[in-house]
Design a protein around this motif. Structure first.
Motif, PDB file in Angstrom:
ATOM      1  N   GLY A 137       0.816  -1.217   0.000  1.00 55.55           N
ATOM      2  CA  GLY A 137       0.000   0.000   0.000  1.00 55.55           C
ATOM      3  C   GLY A 137       0.846   1.262   0.000  1.00 55.55           C
ATOM      4  O   GLY A 137       1.979   1.283  -0.489  1.00 55.55           O
ATOM      5  N   THR A 138       0.279   2.312   0.568  1.00 49.17           N
ATOM      6  CA  THR A 138       0.908   3.624   0.530  1.00 49.17           C
ATOM      7  C   THR A 138       1.689   3.881   1.814  1.00 49.17           C
ATOM      8  O   THR A 138       1.113   3.793   2.901  1.00 49.17           O
ATOM      9  N   PRO A 139       3.003   4.192   1.701  1.00 50.00           N
ATOM     10  CA  PRO A 139       3.780   4.499   2.900  1.00 50.00           C
ATOM     11  C   PRO A 139       3.123   5.650   3.667  1.00 50.00           C
ATOM     12  O   PRO A 139       2.397   6.462   3.081  1.00 50.00           O
ATOM     13  N   LEU A 140       3.383   5.709   4.977  1.00 48.67           N
ATOM     14  CA  LEU A 140       2.861   6.734   5.889  1.00 48.67           C
ATOM     15  C   LEU A 140       1.408   6.508   6.305  1.00 48.67           C
ATOM     16  O   LEU A 140       0.935   7.093   7.271  1.00 48.67           O
ATOM     17  N   ILE A 141       0.631   5.692   5.546  1.00 50.71           N
ATOM     18  CA  ILE A 141      -0.761   5.441   5.919  1.00 50.71           C
ATOM     19  C   ILE A 141      -0.738   4.231   6.857  1.00 50.71           C
ATOM     20  O   ILE A 141      -0.643   3.088   6.403  1.00 50.71           O
ATOM     21  N   SER A 142      -0.765   4.519   8.186  1.00 52.43           N
ATOM     22  CA  SER A 142      -0.550   3.485   9.215  1.00 52.43           C
ATOM     23  C   SER A 142       0.740   2.717   8.943  1.00 52.43           C
ATOM     24  O   SER A 142       0.816   1.510   9.170  1.00 52.43           O
ATOM     25  N   ASP A 143       1.731   3.379   8.424  1.00 51.27           N
ATOM     26  CA  ASP A 143       3.040   2.805   8.111  1.00 51.27           C
ATOM     27  C   ASP A 143       4.116   3.865   8.333  1.00 51.27           C
ATOM     28  O   ASP A 143       3.804   5.058   8.380  1.00 51.27           O
ATOM     29  N   PRO A 144       5.401   3.437   8.428  1.00 50.78           N
ATOM     30  CA  PRO A 144       6.467   4.412   8.710  1.00 50.78           C
ATOM     31  C   PRO A 144       6.681   5.424   7.584  1.00 50.78           C
ATOM     32  O   PRO A 144       6.304   5.170   6.444  1.00 50.78           O
ATOM     33  N   GLY A 145       7.285   6.554   7.945  1.00 53.00           N
ATOM     34  CA  GLY A 145       7.703   7.530   6.932  1.00 53.00           C
ATOM     35  C   GLY A 145       7.379   8.974   7.252  1.00 53.00           C
ATOM     36  O   GLY A 145       7.982   9.881   6.685  1.00 53.00           O
ATOM     37  N   TYR A 146       6.456   9.196   8.202  1.00 58.21           N
ATOM     38  CA  TYR A 146       6.024  10.571   8.456  1.00 58.21           C
ATOM     39  C   TYR A 146       7.198  11.482   8.845  1.00 58.21           C
ATOM     40  O   TYR A 146       7.360  12.579   8.301  1.00 58.21           O
ATOM     41  N   LYS A 147       8.028  11.016   9.779  1.00 61.42           N
ATOM     42  CA  LYS A 147       9.124  11.888  10.240  1.00 61.42           C
ATOM     43  C   LYS A 147      10.125  12.140   9.121  1.00 61.42           C
ATOM     44  O   LYS A 147      10.658  13.243   9.000  1.00 61.42           O
ATOM     45  N   LEU A 148      10.376  11.131   8.308  1.00 63.22           N
ATOM     46  CA  LEU A 148      11.324  11.300   7.198  1.00 63.22           C
ATOM     47  C   LEU A 148      10.801  12.352   6.222  1.00 63.22           C
ATOM     48  O   LEU A 148      11.538  13.265   5.818  1.00 63.22           O
ATOM     49  N   VAL A 149       9.528  12.254   5.861  1.00 61.96           N
ATOM     50  CA  VAL A 149       8.959  13.221   4.915  1.00 61.96           C
ATOM     51  C   VAL A 149       8.945  14.609   5.536  1.00 61.96           C
ATOM     52  O   VAL A 149       9.319  15.607   4.893  1.00 61.96           O
ATOM     53  N   ALA A 167      12.472  15.913   5.631  1.00 61.64           N
ATOM     54  CA  ALA A 167      12.962  16.173   4.272  1.00 61.64           C
ATOM     55  C   ALA A 167      12.367  17.479   3.750  1.00 61.64           C
ATOM     56  O   ALA A 167      13.066  18.315   3.178  1.00 61.64           O
ATOM     57  N   ARG A 168      11.077  17.678   3.979  1.00 62.56           N
ATOM     58  CA  ARG A 168      10.418  18.924   3.547  1.00 62.56           C
ATOM     59  C   ARG A 168      11.063  20.121   4.236  1.00 62.56           C
ATOM     60  O   ARG A 168      11.340  21.141   3.594  1.00 62.56           O
ATOM     61  N   ALA A 169      11.271  19.988   5.544  1.00 62.17           N
ATOM     62  CA  ALA A 169      11.851  21.109   6.296  1.00 62.17           C
ATOM     63  C   ALA A 169      13.251  21.439   5.772  1.00 62.17           C
ATOM     64  O   ALA A 169      13.691  22.593   5.825  1.00 62.17           O
ATOM     65  N   ALA A 170      13.951  20.434   5.240  1.00 61.45           N
ATOM     66  CA  ALA A 170      15.308  20.654   4.729  1.00 61.45           C
ATOM     67  C   ALA A 170      15.283  21.097   3.258  1.00 61.45           C
ATOM     68  O   ALA A 170      16.341  21.205   2.625  1.00 61.45           O
ATOM     69  N   GLY A 171      14.110  21.313   2.713  1.00 57.56           N
ATOM     70  CA  GLY A 171      13.998  21.810   1.336  1.00 57.56           C
ATOM     71  C   GLY A 171      14.242  20.736   0.278  1.00 57.56           C
ATOM     72  O   GLY A 171      14.497  21.045  -0.884  1.00 57.56           O
ATOM     73  N   ILE A 172      14.130  19.472   0.685  1.00 60.64           N
ATOM     74  CA  ILE A 172      14.345  18.367  -0.269  1.00 60.64           C
ATOM     75  C   ILE A 172      13.067  18.137  -1.087  1.00 60.64           C
ATOM     76  O   ILE A 172      11.959  18.273  -0.572  1.00 60.64           O
ATOM     77  N   ASN A 173      13.249  17.803  -2.359  1.00 65.25           N
ATOM     78  CA  ASN A 173      12.142  17.498  -3.259  1.00 65.25           C
ATOM     79  C   ASN A 173      11.482  16.183  -2.803  1.00 65.25           C
ATOM     80  O   ASN A 173      12.130  15.136  -2.793  1.00 65.25           O
ATOM     81  N   VAL A 174      10.204  16.240  -2.410  1.00 64.07           N
ATOM     82  CA  VAL A 174       9.495  15.018  -1.994  1.00 64.07           C
ATOM     83  C   VAL A 174       8.354  14.779  -2.986  1.00 64.07           C
ATOM     84  O   VAL A 174       7.537  15.666  -3.213  1.00 64.07           O
ATOM     85  N   VAL A 175       8.344  13.588  -3.581  1.00 64.87           N
ATOM     86  CA  VAL A 175       7.412  13.326  -4.689  1.00 64.87           C
ATOM     87  C   VAL A 175       6.584  12.068  -4.383  1.00 64.87           C
ATOM     88  O   VAL A 175       7.147  11.040  -4.005  1.00 64.87           O
ATOM     89  N   ALA A 176       5.263  12.161  -4.587  1.00 67.82           N
ATOM     90  CA  ALA A 176       4.407  10.981  -4.394  1.00 67.82           C
ATOM     91  C   ALA A 176       4.305  10.189  -5.704  1.00 67.82           C
ATOM     92  O   ALA A 176       4.134  10.770  -6.772  1.00 67.82           O
TER      93      ALA A 176
END
Ligand code: SAM
Length: 307
Positions: free
Chosen positions: A113-125, A128-137
């Motif tokens: 399924g989709t990461p972050l939906i009841s799965d790990p990844g929220y803190k990384l995203v 990453a956003r706070a550091a100005g990194i390109n985050v793409v779904a």
């Protein structure tokens, strides 16, 4: 639980392969963090873009490398895998963020399924956003949307509630916090606790219409619909089901519709004999506590049916 990858009939698979063979592979466009959805059971739900992305990145961060390596092997993808989960995330993040800032392309996947939906990844995203990194779904399957799509309940507004607490007290307390949310509710639940959860939902929400989806996209896919009273009684009498479960519950007020749609129609018709459709909807909404929008929509349907 092992993922059950159901297959389609051979002629259907050949038709899909013909179409996908004509689509040019796209290279991963830029450095950044790619959040890639993977199938929730049926491998044919893997998107072409997900395959391109996982092939094109420098590394794949996976919740469980053993589960993801089965998927990668199936699609002939040889990109290096790194385990990324709740237990090592805090330790790995500084290094991963540094790699991304230096121009790496990384993908994040979960077991299904989709990461972050009841799965790990929220803190990384978030970091990453706070550091100005390109985050793409790279979107694709998710059990929330699959269950909602087949539940037959209102989809204009929904609230994803994730997993409920295991113990009855905290579970009921959590259900009470969403009892008045004016939206369809979606819950992930363990098959071992589905009967208890439905009984608690009945106690807190009343007999709203609901649906229990099991093993979506897989060989033993089933969707059962009814009021919470009916579903709680059925699941209470049976052995615990096997497989993965999503419970979808209609919004507050829907129990009146489920229980007594004909009486509601009578009330709307009676109000419309003496009032405009708009005023009739106001009056019936005030009398029943059901949303005005819902009553107005029903009044329109009844108005159309009346010769
Ligand atoms: N990230 C995933 C997603 O996007 O759906 C959800 C991961 S969560 C750890 C796993 C839960 O999702 C299961 O316990 C079940 O409630 C639900 N689920 C996942 N796959 C499912 C399926 N094929 N059928 C029904 N429910 C499913």
């Amino acid at each position: 639980m092992p993922t059950d990858f159901a297959t389609l009939p051979a002629d259907r698979l050949r038709a899909i392969d013909k179409v996908s063979a004509g689509v040019e592979r796209q290279p991963v466009p830029a450095a950044g963090l790619y959040i890639v959805s993977t199938p929730i059971g049926n491998l044919r739900d893997m998107s072409l873009r997900a395959i391109d992305t996982l092939q094109g990145v420098d590394g794949i961060l996976a919740e469980d490398t053993r589960v993801t390596s089965v998927l990668l092997r199936h699609f002939g993808i040889r990109t290096p895998l790194v385990a990324y989960h709740d237990h090592n995330g805090a330790r790995l993040r500084p290094n991963l963020l540094a790699r991304l800032q230096a121009g790496a392309k990384l993908a994040l996947v979960s077991d299904a399924g989709t990461p972050l939906i009841s799965d790990p990844g929220y803190k990384l995203v978030s970091e990453a956003r706070a550091a100005g990194i390109n985050v793409v779904a790279v979107p694709g399957a998710s059990a929330v949307l699959a269950a909602l799509a087949v539940a037959g309940l209102p989809t204009d507004r929904f609230c994803f509630c994730g997993f409920l607490p295991n113990k009855p007290g905290p579970r009921r307390a959590e259900l009470a916090t969403v009892a008045k949310v004016p939206a369809t509710l979606v819950f992930y639940e363990s098959p071992r606790r589905v009967a208890e959860a439905l009984a608690d939902m009945l106690a807190i929400f009343g007999p709203r219409p609901a649906s229990v989806a099991r093993e979506l996209t897989k060989h033993y896919e089933t969707v059962r619909a009814g009021t919470l009273a009916e579903l709680a009684a059925q699941f209470g009498e049976e052995e615990a089901p096997r497989g993965e479960i999503v419970i979808v519950v209609g919004p507050p007020g829907a129990e009146a519709t489920a229980l007594d749609a004909s009486k509601l129609d009578e009330a709307i018709k009676a109000a419309m004999t003496a009032h405009s459709m708009k005023d009739a909807a106001e009056i019936v909404s005030a009398a029943t506590g059901l949303p005005r929008r819902q009553i107005y929509a029903r009044a329109l349907e009844l108005g159309r049916d009346t010769p």
